[in-house]
Design an enzyme around this catalytic site. Structure first.
Site, mmCIF file in Angstrom:
data_model
loop_
_atom_site.group_PDB
_atom_site.id
_atom_site.type_symbol
_atom_site.label_atom_id
_atom_site.label_comp_id
_atom_site.label_asym_id
_atom_site.label_seq_id
_atom_site.Cartn_x
_atom_site.Cartn_y
_atom_site.Cartn_z
ATOM 1 N N GLU A 122 -7.172 -8.905 -17.811
ATOM 2 C CA GLU A 122 -6.366 -7.842 -17.185
ATOM 3 C C GLU A 122 -5.359 -7.281 -18.182
ATOM 4 O O GLU A 122 -5.157 -6.076 -18.288
ATOM 5 C CB GLU A 122 -5.601 -8.394 -15.978
ATOM 6 C CG GLU A 122 -6.467 -8.698 -14.776
ATOM 7 C CD GLU A 122 -5.643 -9.142 -13.573
ATOM 8 O OE1 GLU A 122 -4.537 -8.632 -13.365
ATOM 9 O OE2 GLU A 122 -6.119 -10.029 -12.828
ATOM 10 N N HIS A 149 -6.856 -4.262 -10.669
ATOM 11 C CA HIS A 149 -7.433 -5.063 -9.587
ATOM 12 C C HIS A 149 -8.313 -6.150 -10.201
ATOM 13 O O HIS A 149 -9.099 -5.869 -11.109
ATOM 14 C CB HIS A 149 -8.246 -4.166 -8.646
ATOM 15 C CG HIS A 149 -8.809 -4.919 -7.490
ATOM 16 N ND1 HIS A 149 -8.026 -5.325 -6.421
ATOM 17 C CD2 HIS A 149 -10.052 -5.391 -7.251
ATOM 18 C CE1 HIS A 149 -8.787 -6.003 -5.573
ATOM 19 N NE2 HIS A 149 -10.012 -6.057 -6.048
ATOM 20 N N GLU A 182 -6.267 7.641 -2.013
ATOM 21 C CA GLU A 182 -5.842 7.231 -0.672
ATOM 22 C C GLU A 182 -6.586 5.999 -0.140
ATOM 23 O O GLU A 182 -6.175 5.408 0.843
ATOM 24 C CB GLU A 182 -5.987 8.396 0.325
ATOM 25 C CG GLU A 182 -4.847 9.408 0.269
ATOM 26 C CD GLU A 182 -5.082 10.518 -0.745
ATOM 27 O OE1 GLU A 182 -6.003 10.389 -1.591
ATOM 28 O OE2 GLU A 182 -4.329 11.511 -0.708
ATOM 29 N N VAL A 222 -8.526 2.041 -0.441
ATOM 30 C CA VAL A 222 -8.108 0.742 -0.990
ATOM 31 C C VAL A 222 -8.974 0.441 -2.219
ATOM 32 O O VAL A 222 -10.173 0.178 -2.092
ATOM 33 C CB VAL A 222 -8.251 -0.378 0.074
ATOM 34 C CG1 VAL A 222 -7.933 -1.745 -0.539
ATOM 35 C CG2 VAL A 222 -7.336 -0.103 1.251
ATOM 36 N N ILE A 264 0.871 -1.181 0.000
ATOM 37 C CA ILE A 264 0.000 0.000 0.000
ATOM 38 C C ILE A 264 0.901 1.222 0.000
ATOM 39 O O ILE A 264 1.874 1.293 0.756
ATOM 40 C CB ILE A 264 -0.930 -0.028 1.235
ATOM 41 C CG1 ILE A 264 -1.910 -1.199 1.085
ATOM 42 C CG2 ILE A 264 -1.681 1.291 1.387
ATOM 43 C CD1 ILE A 264 -2.770 -1.441 2.288
#
Ligand code: GAR
Length: 207
Positions: free
Chosen positions: A180, A115, A148, A150, A98
């Site tokens: 992806e 993702h 900022e 997730v 992160i």
């Protein structure tokens, strides 16, 4: 101005490979300058070298400092290649860390992530398993800007995959991964060709 591309990885780097391959074969107007890994063993490092892209390791294992202190080490590497918030695109491609709010603020609307779900469904870890366990009929992948939160940044490209009755986490992950690669290339192309305009949460696609 041709944007400078930095790709951050932690592992096998198949999304990174798809991007580097498309830049080379499709002539996407962006300059892949460096691939940075937080793990010295990341398989993607070898692939990056094959594409003639410089590689750097900023090892995170055992690092005692804060998240921002680690990210400053990344910024230091980026500066070495003259990569700044003004001239860059940073792609997270299976980078399993992160980022600090400081880093994200500095590179606002310059960082992309991929993702393996149709966000806002199933953010965070094990997205494919979450999808199977929830019983949804479709999942897929999302390329989004990093903010900022997730997996909460503005969405650029999504691709869907139908979930089969007998899908396991592995079989679904494999089909999503193929999507992806396409989705990430599409998003990088849109940004490289300056066909995206971001205002707040809204992403406008220019003709
Ligand atoms: C990909 O499936 C990517 O979506 C996922 O890690 C994998 C990396 O594969 N990323 C995340 O889950 C981020 N939250 P790759 O190294 O072969 O590109």
């Amino acid at each position: 101005m041709l944007l400078k591309l930095a790709i951050l990885i932690s592992g096998r780097g198949s999304n990174m490979r798809a991007i580097l391959n498309a830049v080379k074969k499709q002539g996407i107007p962006i300059n892949p300058v460096v691939v940075i890994s937080n793990k010295p063993t990341a398989g993607g490092l070898r692939i990056a070298k094959k594409y003639g892209v410089k590689t750097e390791i900023v090892e995170s294992k055992g690092f005692q400092g804060t998240r921002w202190e680690y990210d400053q080490k990344i910024i230091h590497v980026l500066s070495k290649y003259d990569i700044t918030p003004k001239n860059s695109l940073i792609c997270l491609a299976g980078f399993m860390r992160i980022l600090s709010p400081e880093f994200i603020k500095k590179f606002k609307n310059r960082i992309l992530n991929i993702h393996p779900s149709i966000l806002p469904a199933f953010p965070g870890l094990d997205a494919q398993r979450q999808a199977i366990e929830s019983g949804v009929s479709h999942s897929g992948c999302t390329v989004h800007f990093v903010d900022e939160g997730v997996d909460t940044g503005q969405i650029i490209v999504q691709e869907t995959v139908k979930i089969k009755n007998d899908d396991t986490e592995e079989t679904l992950s494999k089909r999503i991964l193929a999507k992806e690669h396409k989705a990430y290339v599409k998003a990088v192309k849109l940004i490289a060709e300056k066909k995206i305009n971001v205002t707040g949460r809204k992403v406008k696609f220019l003709a």
